[in-house]
Design a protein around this motif. Structure first.
Motif, PDB file in Angstrom:
ATOM      1  N   ILE A 236      29.351  11.411 -13.810  1.00  0.00           N
ATOM      2  CA  ILE A 236      28.281  10.502 -14.184  1.00  0.00           C
ATOM      3  C   ILE A 236      27.824  10.887 -15.585  1.00  0.00           C
ATOM      4  O   ILE A 236      27.672  12.085 -15.894  1.00  0.00           O
ATOM      5  CB  ILE A 236      27.098  10.590 -13.194  1.00  0.00           C
ATOM      6  N   ARG A 237      27.649   9.917 -16.470  1.00  0.00           N
ATOM      7  CA  ARG A 237      27.203  10.180 -17.832  1.00  0.00           C
ATOM      8  C   ARG A 237      25.732   9.833 -17.969  1.00  0.00           C
ATOM      9  O   ARG A 237      25.204   8.993 -17.255  1.00  0.00           O
ATOM     10  CB  ARG A 237      28.036   9.325 -18.806  1.00  0.00           C
ATOM     11  N   VAL A 238      25.062  10.484 -18.925  1.00  0.00           N
ATOM     12  CA  VAL A 238      23.643  10.235 -19.178  1.00  0.00           C
ATOM     13  C   VAL A 238      23.501   9.647 -20.561  1.00  0.00           C
ATOM     14  O   VAL A 238      23.925  10.242 -21.558  1.00  0.00           O
ATOM     15  CB  VAL A 238      22.827  11.545 -19.080  1.00  0.00           C
ATOM     16  N   LEU A 239      22.905   8.468 -20.650  1.00  0.00           N
ATOM     17  CA  LEU A 239      22.674   7.813 -21.926  1.00  0.00           C
ATOM     18  C   LEU A 239      21.187   7.723 -22.198  1.00  0.00           C
ATOM     19  O   LEU A 239      20.360   7.749 -21.289  1.00  0.00           O
ATOM     20  CB  LEU A 239      23.295   6.400 -21.910  1.00  0.00           C
ATOM     21  N   GLU A 240      20.845   7.621 -23.481  1.00  0.00           N
ATOM     22  CA  GLU A 240      19.433   7.487 -23.858  1.00  0.00           C
ATOM     23  C   GLU A 240      19.240   6.191 -24.601  1.00  0.00           C
ATOM     24  O   GLU A 240      20.021   5.877 -25.510  1.00  0.00           O
ATOM     25  CB  GLU A 240      19.016   8.672 -24.717  1.00  0.00           C
TER      26      GLU A 240
END
Length: 240
Positions: A236-240
């Motif tokens: 799972i990737r985390v974006l801002e």
């Protein structure tokens, strides 16, 4: 880091509740503070009238009796069973420190206070005793006590045994043992039955709060591990 902060806060809450319980045990189980019920609410007050007994000062309306006088000992029905010989079933198999297995038979049926004989904890504020209700199997490492209702409440007796220091009654150093003869001599302070029940209710509420916080911490620990597995592997990737 946000989850770690919540875990830390939960741990701190557990510590505060455990300290509160110990403080209340020192006051309520010695009679220095009394608890009554007025209009459905618990009301506390300082005791001022005491009597001298063999174990020190207690309130004038309290009694002090040896454990033998207020319980029936059901040890003769205990049956030890090796782990390899236990047949799985629905009934708790109980030892010095609680339920250790589930088996297909039972030795006792009813409400009992179980007190460690050997292999348990005997210091002050340690879990030397616990309650079992219904059908269960007891091995030979735990005493099985049936409180006499005219003298004591089961939960009060359990909390009292977990509050006092039992080490003076224990023999042996490698594997300390509370034999039946010594156990029977343990002095128990007895408030009126209604007050015993009120005291036990207070401690059970605190215990329940501690249990809920521990359950919450376990969920948070599980959540953190799950997120670490997903985020630190890139699943799972985390974006801002």
């Amino acid at each position: 880091s946000l989850i770690d902060e919540i875990i830390k806060s939960t741990n701190e809450s557990i510590v505060r509740l455990e300290r509160l319980k110990k403080a209340l045990m020192r006051e309520l189980l010695t009679g220095r503070v009394r608890v009554n019920e007025e209009n459905g609410k618990l009301v506390f007050h300082r005791e001022t009238e005491f009597q001298e007994t063999d174990i020190g000062k207690v309130p004038k309306d309290w009694r002090v009796k040896k454990l033998l006088e207020i319980v029936e000992v059901w040890d003769k029905y205990r049956i030890p069973v090796k782990e390899t010989n236990r047949k799985p079933g629905p009934y708790p198999y109980c030892g010095a420190n609680g339920i250790i297995d589930y088996v297909d038979g039972y030795t006792h049926d009813g409400e009992f206070v179980l007190l460690a004989e050997d292999g348990g904890f005997f210091g002050p504020f340690e879990k030397s005793a616990y309650i079992m209700r219904g059908k269960f199997w007891a091995n030979n490492h735990v005493h099985v006590l049936k409180p006499r209702k005219e003298f004591t409440d089961s939960e009060y007796l359990m909390y009292f045994l977990n509050y006092i220091d039992l080490t003076p009654y224990v023999t042996g150093t490698t594997r300390p043992k509370l034999n039946q003869a010594s156990m029977k001599k343990i002095p128990i302070t007895l408030p009126p039955i209604d007050e015993q029940k009120r005291i036990a209710k207070i401690f059970s509420l605190i215990d329940r709060a501690i249990e809920l916080h521990r359950e919450e911490k376990a969920k948070l620990d599980h959540l953190k591990k799950g997120l670490m597995n997903l985020l630190l592997t890139g699943k799972i990737r985390v974006l801002e």
